[in-house]
Design a protein around this motif. Structure first.
Motif, PDB file in Angstrom:
ATOM      1  N   ILE A 227       4.697   1.668 -14.847  1.00  0.00           N
ATOM      2  CA  ILE A 227       5.725   1.635 -13.808  1.00  0.00           C
ATOM      3  C   ILE A 227       5.401   0.470 -12.888  1.00  0.00           C
ATOM      4  O   ILE A 227       4.335   0.446 -12.261  1.00  0.00           O
ATOM      5  CB  ILE A 227       5.768   2.932 -12.988  1.00  0.00           C
ATOM      6  CG1 ILE A 227       5.640   4.147 -13.893  1.00  0.00           C
ATOM      7  CG2 ILE A 227       7.033   2.997 -12.145  1.00  0.00           C
ATOM      8  CD1 ILE A 227       5.204   5.382 -13.192  1.00  0.00           C
ATOM      9  N   ASN A 228       6.298  -0.476 -12.795  1.00  0.00           N
ATOM     10  CA  ASN A 228       6.139  -1.607 -11.890  1.00  0.00           C
ATOM     11  C   ASN A 228       7.016  -1.383 -10.662  1.00  0.00           C
ATOM     12  O   ASN A 228       8.216  -1.134 -10.791  1.00  0.00           O
ATOM     13  CB  ASN A 228       6.532  -2.912 -12.590  1.00  0.00           C
ATOM     14  CG  ASN A 228       5.638  -3.212 -13.782  1.00  0.00           C
ATOM     15  OD1 ASN A 228       4.435  -2.997 -13.738  1.00  0.00           O
ATOM     16  ND2 ASN A 228       6.224  -3.691 -14.861  1.00  0.00           N
ATOM     17  N   PHE A 229       6.427  -1.450  -9.478  1.00  0.00           N
ATOM     18  CA  PHE A 229       7.175  -1.259  -8.247  1.00  0.00           C
ATOM     19  C   PHE A 229       6.548  -2.113  -7.150  1.00  0.00           C
ATOM     20  O   PHE A 229       5.466  -2.692  -7.335  1.00  0.00           O
ATOM     21  CB  PHE A 229       7.212   0.219  -7.836  1.00  0.00           C
ATOM     22  CG  PHE A 229       5.853   0.870  -7.704  1.00  0.00           C
ATOM     23  CD1 PHE A 229       5.264   1.058  -6.470  1.00  0.00           C
ATOM     24  CD2 PHE A 229       5.176   1.297  -8.830  1.00  0.00           C
ATOM     25  CE1 PHE A 229       4.021   1.662  -6.350  1.00  0.00           C
ATOM     26  CE2 PHE A 229       3.920   1.896  -8.726  1.00  0.00           C
ATOM     27  CZ  PHE A 229       3.358   2.072  -7.482  1.00  0.00           C
ATOM     28  N   THR A 230       7.243  -2.220  -6.026  1.00  0.00           N
ATOM     29  CA  THR A 230       6.793  -3.067  -4.928  1.00  0.00           C
ATOM     30  C   THR A 230       6.717  -2.256  -3.644  1.00  0.00           C
ATOM     31  O   THR A 230       7.430  -1.261  -3.469  1.00  0.00           O
ATOM     32  CB  THR A 230       7.738  -4.264  -4.720  1.00  0.00           C
ATOM     33  OG1 THR A 230       9.062  -3.777  -4.451  1.00  0.00           O
ATOM     34  CG2 THR A 230       7.752  -5.161  -5.945  1.00  0.00           C
ATOM     35  N   GLN A 231       5.842  -2.681  -2.757  1.00  0.00           N
ATOM     36  CA  GLN A 231       5.673  -2.056  -1.456  1.00  0.00           C
ATOM     37  C   GLN A 231       5.565  -3.137  -0.393  1.00  0.00           C
ATOM     38  O   GLN A 231       5.014  -4.222  -0.644  1.00  0.00           O
ATOM     39  CB  GLN A 231       4.423  -1.167  -1.443  1.00  0.00           C
ATOM     40  CG  GLN A 231       4.242  -0.364  -0.167  1.00  0.00           C
ATOM     41  CD  GLN A 231       3.011   0.535  -0.229  1.00  0.00           C
ATOM     42  OE1 GLN A 231       2.139   0.350  -1.077  1.00  0.00           O
ATOM     43  NE2 GLN A 231       2.931   1.506   0.662  1.00  0.00           N
ATOM     44  N   ALA A 233       4.328  -5.429   2.385  1.00  0.00           N
ATOM     45  CA  ALA A 233       2.968  -5.856   2.726  1.00  0.00           C
ATOM     46  C   ALA A 233       2.554  -5.324   4.086  1.00  0.00           C
ATOM     47  O   ALA A 233       1.387  -4.994   4.305  1.00  0.00           O
ATOM     48  CB  ALA A 233       2.884  -7.382   2.692  1.00  0.00           C
ATOM     49  N   SER A 234       3.506  -5.218   5.028  1.00  0.00           N
ATOM     50  CA  SER A 234       3.168  -4.693   6.357  1.00  0.00           C
ATOM     51  C   SER A 234       2.738  -3.238   6.277  1.00  0.00           C
ATOM     52  O   SER A 234       1.803  -2.812   6.969  1.00  0.00           O
ATOM     53  CB  SER A 234       4.365  -4.843   7.292  1.00  0.00           C
ATOM     54  OG  SER A 234       5.491  -4.135   6.788  1.00  0.00           O
ATOM     55  N   GLU A 235       3.399  -2.438   5.413  1.00  0.00           N
ATOM     56  CA  GLU A 235       3.006  -1.047   5.249  1.00  0.00           C
ATOM     57  C   GLU A 235       1.601  -0.941   4.655  1.00  0.00           C
ATOM     58  O   GLU A 235       0.813  -0.079   5.049  1.00  0.00           O
ATOM     59  CB  GLU A 235       4.008  -0.320   4.357  1.00  0.00           C
ATOM     60  CG  GLU A 235       5.391  -0.148   4.976  1.00  0.00           C
ATOM     61  CD  GLU A 235       6.325   0.601   4.060  1.00  0.00           C
ATOM     62  OE1 GLU A 235       5.865   1.052   2.991  1.00  0.00           O
ATOM     63  OE2 GLU A 235       7.508   0.740   4.401  1.00  0.00           O
ATOM     64  N   VAL A 236       1.304  -1.804   3.713  1.00  0.00           N
ATOM     65  CA  VAL A 236      -0.024  -1.797   3.109  1.00  0.00           C
ATOM     66  C   VAL A 236      -1.091  -2.110   4.154  1.00  0.00           C
ATOM     67  O   VAL A 236      -2.133  -1.444   4.219  1.00  0.00           O
ATOM     68  CB  VAL A 236      -0.087  -2.806   1.945  1.00  0.00           C
ATOM     69  CG1 VAL A 236      -1.496  -2.902   1.393  1.00  0.00           C
ATOM     70  CG2 VAL A 236       0.881  -2.405   0.839  1.00  0.00           C
ATOM     71  N   MET A 237      -0.840  -3.082   5.009  1.00  0.00           N
ATOM     72  CA  MET A 237      -1.813  -3.457   6.038  1.00  0.00           C
ATOM     73  C   MET A 237      -1.993  -2.341   7.052  1.00  0.00           C
ATOM     74  O   MET A 237      -3.124  -2.046   7.482  1.00  0.00           O
ATOM     75  CB  MET A 237      -1.358  -4.741   6.723  1.00  0.00           C
ATOM     76  CG  MET A 237      -1.238  -5.949   5.791  1.00  0.00           C
ATOM     77  SD  MET A 237      -2.774  -6.321   4.904  1.00  0.00           S
ATOM     78  CE  MET A 237      -3.811  -6.838   6.268  1.00  0.00           C
ATOM     79  N   THR A 281      -1.379 -10.930  -4.275  1.00  0.00           N
ATOM     80  CA  THR A 281      -0.470 -11.951  -3.758  1.00  0.00           C
ATOM     81  C   THR A 281       0.793 -11.296  -3.220  1.00  0.00           C
ATOM     82  O   THR A 281       1.376 -10.427  -3.859  1.00  0.00           O
ATOM     83  CB  THR A 281      -0.104 -12.955  -4.859  1.00  0.00           C
ATOM     84  OG1 THR A 281      -1.304 -13.507  -5.402  1.00  0.00           O
ATOM     85  CG2 THR A 281       0.761 -14.071  -4.303  1.00  0.00           C
ATOM     86  N   VAL A 282       1.223 -11.744  -2.028  1.00  0.00           N
ATOM     87  CA  VAL A 282       2.455 -11.263  -1.419  1.00  0.00           C
ATOM     88  C   VAL A 282       3.582 -12.220  -1.782  1.00  0.00           C
ATOM     89  O   VAL A 282       3.433 -13.439  -1.656  1.00  0.00           O
ATOM     90  CB  VAL A 282       2.309 -11.165   0.116  1.00  0.00           C
ATOM     91  CG1 VAL A 282       3.612 -10.689   0.749  1.00  0.00           C
ATOM     92  CG2 VAL A 282       1.160 -10.236   0.482  1.00  0.00           C
ATOM     93  N   VAL A 289       4.476  -6.506  -2.075  1.00  0.00           N
ATOM     94  CA  VAL A 289       3.293  -6.544  -2.937  1.00  0.00           C
ATOM     95  C   VAL A 289       3.618  -5.745  -4.196  1.00  0.00           C
ATOM     96  O   VAL A 289       4.163  -4.641  -4.121  1.00  0.00           O
ATOM     97  CB  VAL A 289       2.071  -5.943  -2.226  1.00  0.00           C
ATOM     98  CG1 VAL A 289       0.868  -5.920  -3.164  1.00  0.00           C
ATOM     99  CG2 VAL A 289       1.734  -6.738  -0.984  1.00  0.00           C
ATOM    100  N   THR A 290       3.296  -6.302  -5.351  1.00  0.00           N
ATOM    101  CA  THR A 290       3.574  -5.645  -6.624  1.00  0.00           C
ATOM    102  C   THR A 290       2.452  -4.679  -6.975  1.00  0.00           C
ATOM    103  O   THR A 290       1.272  -5.005  -6.845  1.00  0.00           O
ATOM    104  CB  THR A 290       3.730  -6.680  -7.748  1.00  0.00           C
ATOM    105  OG1 THR A 290       4.795  -7.572  -7.412  1.00  0.00           O
ATOM    106  CG2 THR A 290       4.051  -6.003  -9.069  1.00  0.00           C
TER     107      THR A 290
END
Length: 411
Positions: A227-231, A233-237, A281-282, A289-290
């Motif tokens: 499953i490929n999805f994105t999130q 980058a601000s939420e990840v940080m 990488t963003v 972010v993947t």
């Protein structure tokens, strides 16, 4: 002449006729006054009972923070079956849409030219080996003669060089035989991996592999699935900062966050997946972010390219609570809930809401364990009037009836 006024005597008929009417009026007034006095002064009449409101009791603990993101399914392994030998496609050896095993023959290409080349290579090897035998025998005969000075050293050196050249020719001939065998093997196209094969992209009689490796079919391995999805980058940080500060902790199985899949019809796939990696990488255009997750698919219910929703649990909030979404009032000024105190009075309490978990909100701050929060019955509130909290029943839940409860108690 003076006017004479007649005064009725007490025992006259007029007085007798008006007396009952007066008595009735006085009696009615007495009853009215008596009734008013009873309604205000009688101690036996009580105020109306408090209104019943549905509440839930707050329980705190570790609650998983779930983020729902869009994603696409992808086969874990994809192999393009191509023709590595040029020739006429003679036969298809598989059923389209079936499962194939690695090494299983799929197509047959005209192998006559490659079989002839292999035979020629073998003949060349036999000739090289014969020349080697002759050169080796000559060198062996010249060796004692040169020691006895019967021949010149140059002649012996030439014989040894011829022997070594014949050895090299044999090695080249063996390589040619090997190459011819490989090309002959390419005439039978086999499956490079195990998986589900699609439709054949060429038919019998087509010329394939001429100048380019013609694609014949595609094999995909769909157990497990990616499953490929994105999130964002601000939420990840923010999530990483919260975990570093101790506000959140990593989800169980810290090396592989829990992943759940929601299909297009809204149902949740029963088998959980695991997060494989997050890209470093963003994307400069989207700020995303993947990420990639892996999910088992033994019944092959999931198909490549299918759009799904991914519920990703990356962290857990400590000392958090969950409340039904209708219990929380969300405004621009902040989030609030209605808490029922021990005296039955209802007060508004500001809270800090995290993410959603299904039909519930995760409350990070503002509540204590054991407190009762209103879920329904808001229309029954009347100023500071106390209320009667009762356990809230979700929609669709069937509370036990008194009769059934009595029967259960009797048993």
């Amino acid at each position: 002449m003076p006017t004479t006024r007649v005064v009725p005597i007490q025992g006259s008929p007029k007085f007798v006729r008006r007396q009952p009417l007066l008595v009735l009026v006085v009696a009615a007034l007495s009853l009215l006054l008596t009734g008013c006095g009873k309604s205000g002064d009688a101690p036996g009449v009580s105020a109306p009972p408090p209104a019943e409101v549905g509440v839930v009791t707050v329980t705190q603990g570790d609650v998983g923070l779930v983020t729902e993101l869009p994603g696409r399914l992808e086969a874990s392994r994809v192999a393009q079956v191509r023709a590595r030998a040029a020739g006429i496609l003679q036969k298809r050896l598989f059923r389209e849409g079936s499962d194939v095993k690695a090494g299983q023959p799929l197509f047959s290409i005209d192998a006559a030219p490659y079989a002839a080349a292999a035979a020629s290579a073998k003949a060349g090897q036999a000739r090289a080996e014969a020349n080697l035998a002759q050169a080796s025998a000559l060198a062996e005969r010249y060796k004692p003669l040169v020691e006895a000075n019967a021949i010149s050293k140059q002649e012996y050196a030439n014989a040894v060089a011829s022997q070594k050249q014949a050895q090299a020719d044999v090695a080249v001939a063996k390589a040619n035989v090997l190459t011819a065998g490989i090309n002959l093997g390419y005439a039978s196209v086999t499956a490079p991996i195990s998986g589900r094969i699609g439709r054949a992209l060429v038919t019998e009689g087509a010329l394939v592999g001429q100048g380019d490796a013609t694609q014949l079919a595609v094999i995909q391995q769909i157990n497990p699935m990616y499953i490929n999805f994105t999130q964002s980058a601000s939420e990840v940080m923010k999530l990483r900062a919260a975990m570093e500060s101790g506000q959140f902790k990593r989800a169980s199985g810290a090396d592989a966050a829990s992943v759940r899949i929601v299909l297009e019809d809204g149902t949740e796939y029963p088998r959980p997946g695991r997060l494989l990696f997050s890209d470093l990488t963003v994307d400069a255009t989207t700020g995303q972010v993947t990420l990639r997750a892996e999910v088992p698919n033994p019944d092959e219910r999931l198909l490549p390219g299918l759009y799904v929703r991914v519920r990703l649990e990356q962290a857990q909030a400590t000392n958090a609570a969950t409340l039904p979404q209708q219990a929380v009032t969300r405004t621009a000024q902040g989030d609030t809930v209605m808490v029922v105190g021990a005296d039955g009075k209802v007060i508004s309490r500001p809270v800090k809401i995290g993410s959603a978990k299904g039909t519930q909100w995760i409350v990070l701050e503002g509540l204590k364990a054991g407190e009762q929060v209103m879920v329904d019955g808001f229309q029954k509130l009347r100023g500071d009037a106390p209320v009667k909290p009762v356990p809230w029943q979700p929609a669709g839940a069937q509370p036990a009836s008194p009769a059934s409860a009595a029967v259960s108690a009797a048993k």
